[in-house]
Design a protein around this motif. Structure first.
Motif, short mmCIF file in Angstrom:
data_model
loop_
_atom_site.label_atom_id
_atom_site.label_comp_id
_atom_site.label_asym_id
_atom_site.label_seq_id
_atom_site.Cartn_x
_atom_site.Cartn_y
_atom_site.Cartn_z
N GLU A 632 -8.76 112.74 111.10
CA GLU A 632 -8.44 112.17 109.80
C GLU A 632 -9.03 110.77 109.64
OE1 GLU A 632 -4.22 112.38 109.31
OE2 GLU A 632 -4.33 114.39 108.45
N SER A 633 -9.41 110.43 108.42
CA SER A 633 -9.93 109.11 108.10
C SER A 633 -9.57 108.78 106.65
CB SER A 633 -11.45 109.08 108.30
OG SER A 633 -12.08 110.03 107.46
N TYR A 634 -9.79 107.53 106.28
CA TYR A 634 -9.49 107.05 104.93
C TYR A 634 -10.54 107.61 103.96
CZ TYR A 634 -8.48 103.63 101.22
OH TYR A 634 -8.16 103.01 100.04
N VAL A 635 -10.09 108.27 102.90
CA VAL A 635 -11.01 108.96 101.99
C VAL A 635 -10.64 108.65 100.54
CG1 VAL A 635 -11.80 111.22 101.18
CG2 VAL A 635 -11.45 110.83 103.63
N ASP A 636 -11.66 108.41 99.71
CA ASP A 636 -11.50 108.30 98.26
C ASP A 636 -11.94 109.63 97.65
OD1 ASP A 636 -11.53 107.79 95.58
OD2 ASP A 636 -12.66 105.92 95.73
N LEU A 637 -10.98 110.37 97.05
CA LEU A 637 -11.29 111.70 96.51
C LEU A 637 -12.36 111.63 95.43
CD1 LEU A 637 -7.80 113.46 96.27
CD2 LEU A 637 -9.68 113.98 97.82
N ILE A 662 -13.78 118.88 87.30
CA ILE A 662 -12.65 118.09 86.83
C ILE A 662 -11.89 117.55 88.04
CG2 ILE A 662 -10.49 118.12 85.52
CD1 ILE A 662 -11.61 120.49 83.94
N LEU A 663 -11.55 116.26 88.01
CA LEU A 663 -10.70 115.64 89.03
C LEU A 663 -9.48 115.09 88.32
CD1 LEU A 663 -10.26 114.71 91.98
CD2 LEU A 663 -11.41 112.56 91.35
N ASP A 664 -8.32 115.71 88.49
CA ASP A 664 -7.09 115.32 87.83
C ASP A 664 -6.03 115.02 88.88
OD1 ASP A 664 -5.01 114.89 86.08
OD2 ASP A 664 -4.70 117.02 85.63
N VAL A 665 -6.07 113.79 89.43
CA VAL A 665 -5.14 113.41 90.50
C VAL A 665 -4.53 112.06 90.19
CG1 VAL A 665 -6.40 114.72 92.24
CG2 VAL A 665 -6.94 112.30 91.89
N VAL A 701 -10.09 119.83 90.85
CA VAL A 701 -9.19 119.31 91.88
C VAL A 701 -8.02 118.67 91.16
CG1 VAL A 701 -8.94 117.77 93.83
CG2 VAL A 701 -11.14 118.86 93.39
N SER A 702 -6.80 119.15 91.40
CA SER A 702 -5.60 118.63 90.74
C SER A 702 -4.53 118.34 91.75
CB SER A 702 -5.10 119.62 89.69
OG SER A 702 -4.80 120.87 90.29
N GLU A 703 -3.63 117.42 91.41
CA GLU A 703 -2.55 117.04 92.31
C GLU A 703 -1.27 117.71 91.84
OE1 GLU A 703 -0.38 113.07 94.17
OE2 GLU A 703 -2.18 112.86 92.94
N LEU A 704 -0.55 118.35 92.79
CA LEU A 704 0.70 119.04 92.49
C LEU A 704 1.87 118.23 93.01
CD1 LEU A 704 -0.32 122.65 93.61
CD2 LEU A 704 -0.53 121.65 91.33
N PRO A 705 3.08 118.46 92.47
CA PRO A 705 4.26 117.77 93.01
C PRO A 705 4.45 118.12 94.49
CG PRO A 705 4.77 118.86 90.92
CD PRO A 705 3.40 119.34 91.33
N CYS A 706 4.88 117.14 95.30
CA CYS A 706 5.06 117.35 96.75
C CYS A 706 6.44 116.85 97.15
CB CYS A 706 3.97 116.60 97.51
SG CYS A 706 4.06 116.85 99.29
N ASP A 707 7.18 117.69 97.86
CA ASP A 707 8.54 117.33 98.30
C ASP A 707 8.53 116.35 99.46
OD1 ASP A 707 9.52 119.06 96.40
OD2 ASP A 707 9.61 120.77 97.78
N LYS A 708 7.42 116.28 100.20
CA LYS A 708 7.34 115.43 101.38
C LYS A 708 6.95 114.01 100.98
CE LYS A 708 5.52 115.56 106.09
NZ LYS A 708 4.59 116.25 107.03
N GLU A 709 7.80 113.07 101.28
CA GLU A 709 7.58 111.70 100.86
C GLU A 709 6.35 111.12 101.54
OE1 GLU A 709 9.97 107.42 100.59
OE2 GLU A 709 10.95 109.19 101.42
#
Length: 934
Positions: A632-637, A662-665, A701-709
């Motif tokens: 893993e590394s630091y990434v800008d989507l 489309i990038l919707d994050v 690419v879209s961001e979904l709700p995530c239960d993990k903080e």
């Protein structure tokens, strides 16, 4: 009836002797010239040539007795010289020859006998004192000097071993064994290749690696068919009437019973040292040894030692006896040389060695008995076992065979019987002869006995220094007749005349017990047979079912791999044909700049595609072997998406396909394995590009709700309007090598590994992947991955897109460590165009030596190939880092075709500063060199 039986036996013996009589004895004696070359243990002779010995010599003597041959010997010369004489017809036979030695083309008139005269193990041998070489360790053979004789079976085997196992050994060839062994003795070579017959008799060598088992032959001049025929008949006769002759002969000259014992000194040397022998023995251990009422030793020990004395009747050897009640005290006195011989000693060589003693040949092997009261109930009668100190057998075997029993020690056998009567012990153990002696006595007839499973050999033993004594004793033991030993045992066992009634009383119960055990064993065996038969039938049915499943699975896998190989053959040839074709066109149009540029561009495109194919195959191999890890590394989507889109945007446009992204994050800064995530998206877009000829394709690419903080879930969707997939193929989309149509049918190139890699990567990253497709309507791939969120940087990073400053490279000196000449030529050309001065080292050893001998600050940089002969790049880097300043701080850049993440880690762990992958790319080289050049 007895007389008739004896007469029949005599007639049979006479007939068998008549049948086995060599027929050649009636023929005329043949005079034969033998080429007799010196070989330790095989063919030896005294200085005056009056005494000959060895395996080969005795074999030829045996053959001569059967075939009626009379030998004359030619001594001067090596084996090769003898073969030359044989080929020229100047001698008649040579013994101990490999077929390979006469099949080299040098000899035209030599043939082998029908059967071999010996079987020999070929191997690599070292000096016993050479601790740098470990038996059965190929790693310890690397880089060593190995000697081998030209034309022997070992010759090709050694070169094959060196080549296949990457030993990088220096192999030296010699014309014959004598020359090679001389070089071995001088230390010119570390190992020699040869066989157990010419090598093993040398006491200073040991085998470290077995190569092959090969036969040795007697060879004859082909113009002597009569002689060859007689030897062949003699060999067949020997094989028929003495089938164990070869193994016995081999054991006599090339096998030792104990590696620590040497028996090469003559009996006369022993006699000069031993005139008086003190023999320690256990008292009251009938029938082997005991003291009679007058205090004189009795038993078979006396018969044996008298036989030894008879072997040297004129030497006046005096034997003194010393009795013991404690076996441990007797063995201690032998170890400390207070007595010369001890008897009896039990067990094999391992047991004797553990007691720091040397053993003689076995005198006898006897059975043991368990003595007890009442019924035979194993669990009850083995609970408390009485052990007599005067019986050496017990301590050695009770702990091994009855580990759960309590051992109670008493002074004598009589004390053991008394303890059983009192109830203090439940049984004791005796040898079968002592059992007969004691249980015939009226006061012990109420005891019962059963045979135990183990047997024990009996022998003499000495301290470790008495090698010559054991050697001479073994000669004496060879003169003892087995019937004489049995007679002595019987005489020593029974002191009084035994009546028939005594015999019946002693053995009747044993007979009934034996018959009962036999009946029980038969019934038990029958029951086991029935049970085993049923179990086997059930197991066979299950096994057949498993075999059928495994067969179907194997056939399916084999079909997939066959299809893969078919596709790979076409897919690899496609870019290769392009590269070859455009290279030919480029050569013909070098003067046409426009065409040259076009051809070079197409060669580059084909090369990149070929590299993609190879990378896919290698990547799947890494994943299957479990070597793939998450980095893993630091990434800008946003950056990652733009980079991926930039790769495909132009390609879609060229095919006339509308491409949207489309990038919707909410959170575009994350921690993830950028390489594997990119690979997932790139493979899915690559599929859309390959299988879509018209219409559209999209990436979202879209961001979904995530239960993990602190984490975010991202959905990646690649959709196309391409050819789609059938319902039948859809479940196999992620199988390795799976393609619904091959390249020839669909005209779309690919290995069938891309989607397999995507699935493996998604699973490795803890995500999910789903695919929907319909023939003629297109496909939709959906991937969901969860990543740890990262904070946005305070300031945006700006990339430096300025052209590299080549002026800083001018006159800088690079040491290039590269074993491949073509790769080295390419690298040198590129580097010199940048302004570097380049020096070349062919391997790691040379590179380290050049750095070591160079002046301080002579080199500015080292480009180090990782995989090289003699010393690889990792090891070379470690050695340079151990040098003094400033050499140990030289920038070192790995340059290798091994471009996986673990290869980078290995390079940095070895002390390298940067990493360049092959094939070399000029932009990457410039980028790395700007970082490290000072």
């Amino acid at each position: 009836m007895l007389g008739v039986g004896v007469l029949s036996l005599c007639v049979s013996l006479c007939l068998s002797l008549c049948v086995s009589m060599p027929r050649a004895s009636a023929n005329e004696t043949l005079n034969v010239m033998v080429g007799y070359f010196d070989r330790k243990g095989f063919q030896e002779k005294s200085e005056d040539k009056t005494h000959r010995s060895g395996y080969g010599y005795e074999y030829l003597q045996t053959i001569s007795g059967i075939a009626n041959l009379r030998y004359q010997y030619v001594y001067e010369g090596s084996k090769n010289y003898m073969l030359k004489l044989l080929d020229e017809g100047k001698i008649d036979i040579v013994a101990g020859v490999f077929k390979e030695e006469i099949e080299t083309g040098k000899f035209q008139n030599i043939v082998t006998t029908a059967n071999p005269m010996a079987s020999m193990e070929l191997g690599l041998f070292k000096h016993r004192g050479n601790t740098s070489i470990t038996p059965n360790s190929l790693e310890s053979l690397k880089g060593k000097n190995i000697g081998v004789v030209i034309g022997t079976p070992s010759y090709e085997l050694v070169f094959k071993l060196n080549r296949e196992q990457n030993l990088y050994a220096n192999i030296k060839s010699y014309p014959d064994f004598d020359t090679m062994l001389f070089a071995f003795a001088k230390g010119d070579i570390d190992l020699v290749a040869g066989g157990t017959i010419p090598i093993v008799p040398r006491k200073d060598v040991s085998i470290v690696w077995n190569l092959k088992n090969v036969p040795l032959y007697v060879v004859v001049n082909r113009h002597s068919p009569g002689l060859l025929n007689e030897i062949n008949k003699a060999q067949r006769h020997l094989e028929t009437y003495q089938p164990y002759y070869l193994s016995q002969l081999h054991a006599k000259f090339f096998e030792t019973q104990n590696a620590a014992i040497q028996t090469s000194k003559h009996d006369s040397e022993w006699l000069n040292e031993y005139k008086n022998i003190t023999v320690g023995f256990m008292d009251n251990y009938k029938p082997f040894c005991y003291m009679d009422a007058l205090g004189k030793p009795q038993g078979i020990i006396v018969n044996i030692l008298e036989s030894v004395q008879k072997k040297f009747p004129s030497q006046g050897i005096e034997i003194n006896y010393k009795s013991y009640d404690d076996v441990n005290l007797m063995l201690d006195d032998a170890r400390n040389s207070k007595v010369d011989l001890v008897f009896p000693v039990f067990g094999g060589y391992s047991h004797v060695e553990n007691n720091r003693l040397r053993k003689s040949k076995n005198i006898y092997v006897y059975n043991a008995n368990m003595i007890f009261n009442g019924k035979y109930e194993p669990e009850r009668i083995t609970k408390y076992i009485a052990s007599a100190k005067s019986v050496p057998l017990l301590k050695a075997y009770l702990n091994e065979y009855f580990p759960g029993s309590v051992i109670v020690e008493y002074n004598t056998v009589e004390d053991c019987f008394a303890a059983i009567d009192r109830g203090d012990a439940t049984c004791t153990m005796l040898n079968s002869y002592m059992t007969q002696q004691y249980l015939q006595m009226p006061k012990y007839r109420h005891f019962n006995s059963v045979d135990l499973e183990f047997q024990s050999p009996i022998c003499f033993a000495t301290g470790l220094k008495n090698t010559l004594l054991i050697d001479a004793l073994n000669h004496g033991l060879g003169d003892i007749n087995a019937s004489e030993i049995n007679a002595a045992i019987y005489k020593s066992t029974f002191d009084r005349e035994v009546t028939l009634w005594d015999y019946l009383q002693t053995h009747l119960i044993t007979v009934f017990i034996f018959l009962g055990l036999v009946i029980f064993a038969i019934l038990w065996a029958f029951g086991e047979y029935v049970r085993t038969t049923r179990a086997n039938a059930k197991a066979m049915a299950l096994a057949n079912e498993e075999i059928a499943k495994a067969k179907a699975k194997a056939e399916q896998a084999n079909h997939a791999k066959t299809s893969f190989l078919f596709n790979m053959s076409h897919d690899i040839r496609t870019p290769m044909n392009a590269i070859t074709g455009f290279t030919t066109l480029l050569e013909k149009n070098l003067d046409d700049k426009e065409k040259s540029v076009e051809y070079l561009s197409k060669i580059q495109t084909a090369s990149n595609y070929l590299l993609d194919i190879i990378n896919n195959v290698l990547e799947m191999a890494r994943i299957e072997s479990g070597k793939a890890t998450i980095d893993e590394s630091y990434v800008d989507l946003k950056d990652m998406e733009q980079n991926v889109v930039a790769v495909f945007e132009h390609a879609f446009k060229q095919k006339g396909i509308a491409f949207t992204h489309i990038l919707d994050v909410e959170h575009n800064f994350i921690f993830c394995d950028e390489t594997k995530t990119k690979e997932i998206v790139v493979n899915m877009l690559s599929n859309a590009l390959k299988y879509t000829n018209a219409g559209s394709a999209s990436l979202s690419v879209s961001e979904l709700p995530c239960d993990k903080e602190g984490y975010g879930t991202y959905r990646i969707v690649v959709k196309d309007t391409g050819i789609g997939m059938s319902k039948e193929f859809l479940p196999h989309i992620f199988d390795q090598f799976a393609r619904e149509k091959n390249t020839t049918d669909s005209k779309v190139v690919g290995t069938g590994l891309g989607m397999g890699i995507v699935k493996k990567y998604v699973e490795l990253l803890g995500g999910t992947i789903n695919v929907e497709s319909e023939m003629g309507k297109g496909s939709t791939f959906t991937v969901e991955l969860t990543h740890k969120l990262a904070e946005a940087p305070k300031q945006s990073n700006t990339e430096n897109n300025e052209a590299a400053d080549l002026s800083k490279f001018q006159g800088k000196r690079i040491l290039l460590a590269e074993d491949n000449e073509l790769n080295a030529e390419i690298a040198i050309t590129i580097l010199e165009e940048f302004g570097f001065v380049v020096e070349h080292a062919e391997d790691g050893v040379i590179a380290v030596d050049m750095v070591s001998k160079a002046a301080a600050n002579y080199y500015d940089l080292i480009l180090m190939d990782v995989q090289m002969p003699n010393m690889d790049g990792y090891e070379a880097t470690k050695k340079i880092r151990m040098m003094d300043e400033p050499k140990c701080s030289l920038p070192i850049v790995a340059m290798t075709a091994n471009v996986f993440e673990e290869d980078r880690r290995n390079a940095f762990a070895a002390g390298m500063d940067e990493f360049i992958g092959k094939p070399l790319e000029i932009e990457e080289i410039l980028k790395v060199l700007e970082k490290v050049v000072r």
